[in-house]
Write a protein that holds these residues in place. Sequence first.
Motif, mmCIF file in Angstrom:
data_model
loop_
_atom_site.group_PDB
_atom_site.id
_atom_site.type_symbol
_atom_site.label_atom_id
_atom_site.label_comp_id
_atom_site.label_asym_id
_atom_site.label_seq_id
_atom_site.Cartn_x
_atom_site.Cartn_y
_atom_site.Cartn_z
ATOM 1 N N LEU A 198 18.676 28.772 65.398
ATOM 2 C CA LEU A 198 19.149 30.142 65.647
ATOM 3 C C LEU A 198 20.518 30.147 66.317
ATOM 4 C CD1 LEU A 198 15.852 31.881 66.789
ATOM 5 C CD2 LEU A 198 17.118 32.257 64.660
ATOM 6 N N ILE A 199 20.720 29.231 67.248
ATOM 7 C CA ILE A 199 22.027 29.118 67.905
ATOM 8 C C ILE A 199 23.088 28.744 66.874
ATOM 9 C CG2 ILE A 199 23.367 27.798 69.585
ATOM 10 C CD1 ILE A 199 20.748 27.583 71.235
ATOM 11 N N GLY A 200 22.746 27.843 65.959
ATOM 12 C CA GLY A 200 23.679 27.446 64.898
ATOM 13 C C GLY A 200 24.032 28.607 63.977
ATOM 14 N N VAL A 201 23.043 29.410 63.631
ATOM 15 C CA VAL A 201 23.292 30.582 62.787
ATOM 16 C C VAL A 201 24.208 31.569 63.511
ATOM 17 C CG1 VAL A 201 22.209 32.621 61.757
ATOM 18 C CG2 VAL A 201 21.203 30.369 61.411
ATOM 19 N N ALA A 202 23.949 31.791 64.790
ATOM 20 C CA ALA A 202 24.781 32.708 65.567
ATOM 21 C C ALA A 202 26.218 32.203 65.649
ATOM 22 C CB ALA A 202 24.212 32.887 66.970
ATOM 23 N N TYR A 203 26.389 30.900 65.867
ATOM 24 C CA TYR A 203 27.729 30.314 65.930
ATOM 25 C C TYR A 203 28.443 30.464 64.593
ATOM 26 C CZ TYR A 203 31.435 26.850 66.043
ATOM 27 O OH TYR A 203 32.648 26.231 65.955
ATOM 28 N N ASN A 204 27.748 30.149 63.501
ATOM 29 C CA ASN A 204 28.360 30.246 62.173
ATOM 30 C C ASN A 204 28.712 31.686 61.828
ATOM 31 O OD1 ASN A 204 28.254 27.502 61.682
ATOM 32 N ND2 ASN A 204 26.235 27.623 60.750
ATOM 33 N N PHE A 205 27.841 32.633 62.199
ATOM 34 C CA PHE A 205 28.136 34.038 61.915
ATOM 35 C C PHE A 205 29.328 34.520 62.730
ATOM 36 C CE2 PHE A 205 27.435 38.648 62.085
ATOM 37 C CZ PHE A 205 27.385 38.901 60.715
ATOM 38 N N LYS A 206 29.427 34.072 63.968
ATOM 39 C CA LYS A 206 30.574 34.447 64.800
ATOM 40 C C LYS A 206 31.869 33.916 64.194
ATOM 41 C CE LYS A 206 32.340 34.366 69.467
ATOM 42 N NZ LYS A 206 32.110 34.009 70.861
ATOM 43 N N ARG A 207 31.832 32.676 63.714
ATOM 44 C CA ARG A 207 33.021 32.108 63.057
ATOM 45 C C ARG A 207 33.365 32.855 61.778
ATOM 46 N NH1 ARG A 207 35.578 26.847 63.412
ATOM 47 N NH2 ARG A 207 35.843 27.402 61.254
ATOM 48 N N LEU A 208 32.336 33.223 61.017
ATOM 49 C CA LEU A 208 32.555 33.946 59.771
ATOM 50 C C LEU A 208 33.226 35.287 60.024
ATOM 51 C CD1 LEU A 208 32.094 34.103 56.693
ATOM 52 C CD2 LEU A 208 29.866 35.107 57.188
ATOM 53 N N THR A 209 32.818 35.981 61.098
ATOM 54 C CA THR A 209 33.429 37.276 61.398
ATOM 55 C C THR A 209 34.881 37.128 61.854
ATOM 56 O OG1 THR A 209 32.565 37.250 63.652
ATOM 57 C CG2 THR A 209 31.252 38.380 61.981
ATOM 58 N N LYS A 210 35.243 35.959 62.363
ATOM 59 C CA LYS A 210 36.640 35.724 62.732
ATOM 60 C C LYS A 210 37.492 35.414 61.495
ATOM 61 C CE LYS A 210 36.106 35.984 67.177
ATOM 62 N NZ LYS A 210 36.702 37.035 67.969
ATOM 63 N N ILE A 211 36.867 34.855 60.467
ATOM 64 C CA ILE A 211 37.595 34.445 59.267
ATOM 65 C C ILE A 211 37.711 35.591 58.277
ATOM 66 C CG2 ILE A 211 37.513 32.903 57.265
ATOM 67 C CD1 ILE A 211 36.099 30.869 59.144
ATOM 68 N N LYS A 212 36.626 36.322 58.060
ATOM 69 C CA LYS A 212 36.608 37.419 57.092
ATOM 70 C C LYS A 212 36.297 38.738 57.794
ATOM 71 C CE LYS A 212 35.340 34.973 52.927
ATOM 72 N NZ LYS A 212 36.438 35.267 52.074
ATOM 73 N N LYS A 213 36.708 39.818 57.146
ATOM 74 C CA LYS A 213 36.396 41.141 57.668
ATOM 75 C C LYS A 213 34.927 41.450 57.414
ATOM 76 C CE LYS A 213 40.987 42.879 56.667
ATOM 77 N NZ LYS A 213 41.783 43.775 55.847
ATOM 78 N N ILE A 214 34.361 42.316 58.249
ATOM 79 C CA ILE A 214 32.953 42.681 58.125
ATOM 80 C C ILE A 214 32.678 43.316 56.770
ATOM 81 C CG2 ILE A 214 31.110 44.131 59.069
ATOM 82 C CD1 ILE A 214 31.742 41.829 60.869
ATOM 83 N N SER A 215 33.604 44.140 56.282
ATOM 84 C CA SER A 215 33.396 44.785 54.979
ATOM 85 C C SER A 215 33.311 43.740 53.864
ATOM 86 C CB SER A 215 34.521 45.776 54.696
ATOM 87 O OG SER A 215 35.778 45.130 54.696
ATOM 88 N N GLU A 216 34.092 42.676 53.938
ATOM 89 C CA GLU A 216 34.013 41.610 52.934
ATOM 90 C C GLU A 216 32.683 40.883 53.010
ATOM 91 O OE1 GLU A 216 37.350 39.028 53.442
ATOM 92 O OE2 GLU A 216 38.812 40.634 53.140
ATOM 93 N N ILE A 217 32.191 40.666 54.215
ATOM 94 C CA ILE A 217 30.907 39.988 54.393
ATOM 95 C C ILE A 217 29.781 40.834 53.809
ATOM 96 C CG2 ILE A 217 29.261 39.113 56.088
ATOM 97 C CD1 ILE A 217 31.708 38.567 57.921
ATOM 98 N N VAL A 218 29.823 42.147 54.054
ATOM 99 C CA VAL A 218 28.798 43.050 53.520
ATOM 100 C C VAL A 218 28.822 43.030 51.995
ATOM 101 C CG1 VAL A 218 28.081 45.458 53.363
ATOM 102 C CG2 VAL A 218 28.728 44.503 55.565
ATOM 103 N N GLU A 219 30.026 43.044 51.410
ATOM 104 C CA GLU A 219 30.137 42.994 49.955
ATOM 105 C C GLU A 219 29.516 41.707 49.409
ATOM 106 O OE1 GLU A 219 34.116 43.549 48.550
ATOM 107 O OE2 GLU A 219 34.380 45.396 49.684
ATOM 108 N N LEU A 220 29.757 40.574 50.082
ATOM 109 C CA LEU A 220 29.170 39.316 49.635
ATOM 110 C C LEU A 220 27.652 39.321 49.741
ATOM 111 C CD1 LEU A 220 31.693 36.792 51.233
ATOM 112 C CD2 LEU A 220 31.388 37.274 48.792
ATOM 113 N N LEU A 221 27.118 39.944 50.782
ATOM 114 C CA LEU A 221 25.671 39.993 50.955
ATOM 115 C C LEU A 221 24.999 40.933 49.962
ATOM 116 C CD1 LEU A 221 25.453 40.020 54.851
ATOM 117 C CD2 LEU A 221 24.912 38.126 53.313
#
Length: 61
Positions: free
Chosen positions: A36-59
Amino acid sequence: KRSQIVEHPFGTIKRSFGYTFFLGKGLDSVNAEAALIGVAYNFKRLTKIKKISEIVELLVA
């Protein structure tokens, strides 16, 4: 090479997230907590790299 790849995430998790020890008891509980800590870390990094709207579109796709 290890310090370049591995040490940065552990340092970030310890300092930013405040995880200096595991709260669970037993190997299964600690493995789940680490995942869970790893998922949280990866998600935090992802939000720094891509915009939230882009992440939602991918999901959604």
